[in-house]
Write a protein that holds these residues in place. Sequence first.
Motif, PDB file in Angstrom:
ATOM      1  N   HIS A 229     -99.110  81.778  71.558  1.00 51.80           N
ATOM      2  CA  HIS A 229     -99.336  81.440  72.746  1.00 51.80           C
ATOM      3  C   HIS A 229    -101.103  82.289  72.901  1.00 51.80           C
ATOM      4  O   HIS A 229    -101.780  81.927  73.710  1.00 51.80           O
ATOM      5  CB  HIS A 229     -98.457  82.315  73.667  1.00 51.80           C
ATOM      6  N   ARG A 230    -101.050  83.385  72.186  1.00 53.49           N
ATOM      7  CA  ARG A 230    -102.146  84.334  71.972  1.00 53.49           C
ATOM      8  C   ARG A 230    -103.471  83.334  71.641  1.00 53.49           C
ATOM      9  O   ARG A 230    -104.576  83.444  72.318  1.00 53.49           O
ATOM     10  CB  ARG A 230    -101.979  85.612  71.586  1.00 53.49           C
ATOM     11  N   VAL A 231    -103.267  82.567  70.725  1.00 56.01           N
ATOM     12  CA  VAL A 231    -104.176  81.626  70.061  1.00 56.01           C
ATOM     13  C   VAL A 231    -104.576  80.597  71.365  1.00 56.01           C
ATOM     14  O   VAL A 231    -105.757  80.246  71.595  1.00 56.01           O
ATOM     15  CB  VAL A 231    -103.760  80.626  69.036  1.00 56.01           C
ATOM     16  N   PHE A 232    -103.523  80.099  71.927  1.00 54.78           N
ATOM     17  CA  PHE A 232    -103.719  78.953  73.056  1.00 54.78           C
ATOM     18  C   PHE A 232    -104.592  79.677  74.201  1.00 54.78           C
ATOM     19  O   PHE A 232    -105.343  79.320  74.620  1.00 54.78           O
ATOM     20  CB  PHE A 232    -102.263  78.532  73.320  1.00 54.78           C
ATOM     21  N   GLU A 233    -104.349  80.944  74.438  1.00 50.33           N
ATOM     22  CA  GLU A 233    -104.973  81.509  75.603  1.00 50.33           C
ATOM     23  C   GLU A 233    -106.272  82.068  75.611  1.00 50.33           C
ATOM     24  O   GLU A 233    -107.310  82.074  76.024  1.00 50.33           O
ATOM     25  CB  GLU A 233    -104.092  82.464  76.164  1.00 50.33           C
ATOM     26  N   GLY A 234    -106.505  82.431  73.931  1.00 53.05           N
ATOM     27  CA  GLY A 234    -107.722  83.036  73.786  1.00 53.05           C
ATOM     28  C   GLY A 234    -108.709  82.325  72.584  1.00 53.05           C
ATOM     29  O   GLY A 234    -109.584  82.924  72.207  1.00 53.05           O
ATOM     30  N   TRP A 235    -108.759  80.938  72.820  1.00 56.97           N
ATOM     31  CA  TRP A 235    -109.262  80.358  71.640  1.00 56.97           C
ATOM     32  C   TRP A 235    -110.881  80.278  72.146  1.00 56.97           C
ATOM     33  O   TRP A 235    -111.747  80.151  71.074  1.00 56.97           O
ATOM     34  CB  TRP A 235    -109.108  78.882  71.723  1.00 56.97           C
ATOM     35  N   ARG A 236    -111.129  80.771  73.235  1.00 56.85           N
ATOM     36  CA  ARG A 236    -112.612  80.862  73.655  1.00 56.85           C
ATOM     37  C   ARG A 236    -113.137  82.213  73.684  1.00 56.85           C
ATOM     38  O   ARG A 236    -114.460  82.395  73.622  1.00 56.85           O
ATOM     39  CB  ARG A 236    -112.875  80.428  75.192  1.00 56.85           C
TER      40      ARG A 236
ATOM     41  N   ALA B 105    -103.812  69.436  74.113  1.00 59.84           N
ATOM     42  CA  ALA B 105    -102.918  69.913  75.205  1.00 59.84           C
ATOM     43  C   ALA B 105    -102.370  71.246  74.644  1.00 59.84           C
ATOM     44  O   ALA B 105    -101.587  71.891  75.677  1.00 59.84           O
ATOM     45  CB  ALA B 105    -102.083  68.905  75.435  1.00 59.84           C
ATOM     46  N   GLY B 106    -102.111  71.704  73.435  1.00 65.21           N
ATOM     47  CA  GLY B 106    -101.587  72.567  73.049  1.00 65.21           C
ATOM     48  C   GLY B 106    -101.038  72.474  71.627  1.00 65.21           C
ATOM     49  O   GLY B 106    -101.591  71.599  70.809  1.00 65.21           O
ATOM     50  N   CYS B 107     -99.623  72.876  71.568  1.00 64.62           N
ATOM     51  CA  CYS B 107     -99.100  72.327  70.103  1.00 64.62           C
ATOM     52  C   CYS B 107     -97.576  72.680  70.505  1.00 64.62           C
ATOM     53  O   CYS B 107     -97.278  73.415  71.276  1.00 64.62           O
ATOM     54  CB  CYS B 107     -99.453  73.210  68.834  1.00 64.62           C
ATOM     55  N   ILE B 108     -96.675  71.726  69.501  1.00 64.85           N
ATOM     56  CA  ILE B 108     -95.392  71.685  69.586  1.00 64.85           C
ATOM     57  C   ILE B 108     -94.933  71.960  68.108  1.00 64.85           C
ATOM     58  O   ILE B 108     -94.921  71.254  67.189  1.00 64.85           O
ATOM     59  CB  ILE B 108     -94.659  70.460  70.001  1.00 64.85           C
ATOM     60  N   SER B 109     -94.773  73.274  67.812  1.00 65.06           N
ATOM     61  CA  SER B 109     -94.680  73.738  66.301  1.00 65.06           C
ATOM     62  C   SER B 109     -93.412  74.474  66.017  1.00 65.06           C
ATOM     63  O   SER B 109     -92.964  75.354  66.769  1.00 65.06           O
ATOM     64  CB  SER B 109     -96.132  74.835  66.055  1.00 65.06           C
ATOM     65  N   ALA B 110     -92.773  74.186  64.887  1.00 68.54           N
ATOM     66  CA  ALA B 110     -91.695  75.036  64.480  1.00 68.54           C
ATOM     67  C   ALA B 110     -91.783  76.353  64.547  1.00 68.54           C
ATOM     68  O   ALA B 110     -90.513  76.787  65.079  1.00 68.54           O
ATOM     69  CB  ALA B 110     -91.383  74.445  63.065  1.00 68.54           C
ATOM     70  N   THR B 111     -92.666  76.994  64.278  1.00 65.52           N
ATOM     71  CA  THR B 111     -92.744  78.372  64.155  1.00 65.52           C
ATOM     72  C   THR B 111     -93.113  78.964  65.545  1.00 65.52           C
ATOM     73  O   THR B 111     -92.804  80.348  65.459  1.00 65.52           O
ATOM     74  CB  THR B 111     -93.862  78.890  62.970  1.00 65.52           C
ATOM     75  N   VAL B 112     -93.078  78.224  66.581  1.00 67.48           N
ATOM     76  CA  VAL B 112     -92.806  79.000  67.793  1.00 67.48           C
ATOM     77  C   VAL B 112     -91.506  79.316  67.924  1.00 67.48           C
ATOM     78  O   VAL B 112     -91.580  80.484  68.873  1.00 67.48           O
ATOM     79  CB  VAL B 112     -93.081  77.882  68.947  1.00 67.48           C
ATOM     80  N   ASN B 113     -90.634  78.992  67.132  1.00 67.50           N
ATOM     81  CA  ASN B 113     -89.279  79.670  67.221  1.00 67.50           C
ATOM     82  C   ASN B 113     -89.431  81.240  67.035  1.00 67.50           C
ATOM     83  O   ASN B 113     -88.393  81.763  67.411  1.00 67.50           O
ATOM     84  CB  ASN B 113     -88.300  78.758  66.548  1.00 67.50           C
TER      85      ASN B 113
ATOM     86  N   ARG C 209     -97.608  68.431  84.836  1.00 70.10           N
ATOM     87  CA  ARG C 209     -97.751  68.028  83.136  1.00 70.10           C
ATOM     88  C   ARG C 209     -97.442  69.448  82.474  1.00 70.10           C
ATOM     89  O   ARG C 209     -97.812  70.658  82.763  1.00 70.10           O
ATOM     90  CB  ARG C 209     -99.067  67.568  82.949  1.00 70.10           C
ATOM     91  N   ILE C 210     -96.642  69.358  81.484  1.00 74.72           N
ATOM     92  CA  ILE C 210     -96.545  70.344  80.429  1.00 74.72           C
ATOM     93  C   ILE C 210     -97.590  70.630  79.536  1.00 74.72           C
ATOM     94  O   ILE C 210     -97.809  69.611  78.841  1.00 74.72           O
ATOM     95  CB  ILE C 210     -95.100  70.152  79.751  1.00 74.72           C
ATOM     96  N   ARG C 211     -98.068  71.751  79.445  1.00 74.91           N
ATOM     97  CA  ARG C 211     -99.112  71.891  78.230  1.00 74.91           C
ATOM     98  C   ARG C 211     -98.883  73.286  77.758  1.00 74.91           C
ATOM     99  O   ARG C 211     -97.874  73.993  78.008  1.00 74.91           O
ATOM    100  CB  ARG C 211    -100.552  72.133  79.105  1.00 74.91           C
ATOM    101  N   GLY C 212     -99.610  73.575  76.651  1.00 73.98           N
ATOM    102  CA  GLY C 212     -99.529  74.906  76.044  1.00 73.98           C
ATOM    103  C   GLY C 212     -98.689  74.937  74.799  1.00 73.98           C
ATOM    104  O   GLY C 212     -98.713  74.043  74.021  1.00 73.98           O
ATOM    105  N   VAL C 213     -97.716  75.992  74.709  1.00 75.26           N
ATOM    106  CA  VAL C 213     -97.072  76.093  73.190  1.00 75.26           C
ATOM    107  C   VAL C 213     -95.604  75.953  73.436  1.00 75.26           C
ATOM    108  O   VAL C 213     -95.131  76.362  74.348  1.00 75.26           O
ATOM    109  CB  VAL C 213     -97.377  77.670  72.700  1.00 75.26           C
ATOM    110  N   LEU C 214     -95.031  74.724  72.573  1.00 74.51           N
ATOM    111  CA  LEU C 214     -93.806  74.472  72.750  1.00 74.51           C
ATOM    112  C   LEU C 214     -93.078  74.623  71.515  1.00 74.51           C
ATOM    113  O   LEU C 214     -93.666  74.422  70.379  1.00 74.51           O
ATOM    114  CB  LEU C 214     -93.552  73.062  73.327  1.00 74.51           C
ATOM    115  N   ALA C 215     -91.637  74.885  71.627  1.00 80.64           N
ATOM    116  CA  ALA C 215     -90.900  74.968  70.171  1.00 80.64           C
ATOM    117  C   ALA C 215     -89.913  73.943  70.563  1.00 80.64           C
ATOM    118  O   ALA C 215     -89.384  73.737  71.338  1.00 80.64           O
ATOM    119  CB  ALA C 215     -90.297  76.457  70.381  1.00 80.64           C
TER     120      ALA C 215
END
Length: 307
Positions: free
Chosen positions: A224-231, A209-217, A4-10
Amino acid sequence: MTDRIRGVLAPVLTPFNAKLEPDVQRFIAHCRWLLGHNAGLAVFGTNSEAASITAAERMALTDALLEAGLPAGRMMPGTGACALPEAVALSRHASKAGAAGLLVLPPFFFKGVSEDGVFAYYAEIIERVGSGCARIYLYHIPQLTCVPITLTLIERLLGRYPEVIAGAKDSSGDWANTKAMIDNFAGAGFDVFPASESFLSAALPIGGAGCISATVNVNPAGIHRVFEGWRGAEAPRLQSSADRVRKVFQGPHMIPAMKQVLASWSGDPQWATVRPPLVELDKATGDRVIAELNAMAFDMQGYPGAR
């Protein structure tokens, strides 16, 4: 199936040449940079100008990425279409390529269609692609499609196709709706991706599961640092930093604004090109966007040709 794909996607921006044809080499270079900064590739999403790209072009670009050695397991191609056979062809092609998932819009020309009709559309895709169908992620963007992905539709599809229906991208901008999707279905293995990194800190603790966000471009590393560091203790600062970048682009001209930034950072003016009916950013707005990013010491580290 792949993991499964998770995390930050553009939703990967699509470069065009002077003839308004997809520019394959720029596309590959941009995708490779995104992967290098821990972002997955939701190619042919809304911000890819996918509605302006033919099925043949989408399949050719997918093939070019694979031939360049980019991993199919980090891709979630957009395969939705108004014409069911086109959606099936795109979904079959991406599935055979080994894509981690398919991001599937509902058919969006006819308005006021019944939930039964939307269910039948997704069911026909799954049945016609067959046993090799990649996982499907339902694409909820009702402000553009006027065809919502409702909670009852999700429940029906999960009940019929629990091995294929894997999640959703919620582009409604309505946190209550995103939360309802997570609360109702995350426990059933349904992965919900909000369409803005601004929701990451709220979504991840409850099973997002993460986000699929325009500004990931343009800001893959920061998001990605937000995804990894939210805790961690730095989570509020990381979220605030990502939000500041997003606010520069938020608005009706998001796609041309991001392309203008890529043109500026890469020193490649061709990146600013959009396909009609979109138009390039006017100079005053483009200058303002660049100035605001410079004021926050924004940096696209390692971007091809970057200044």
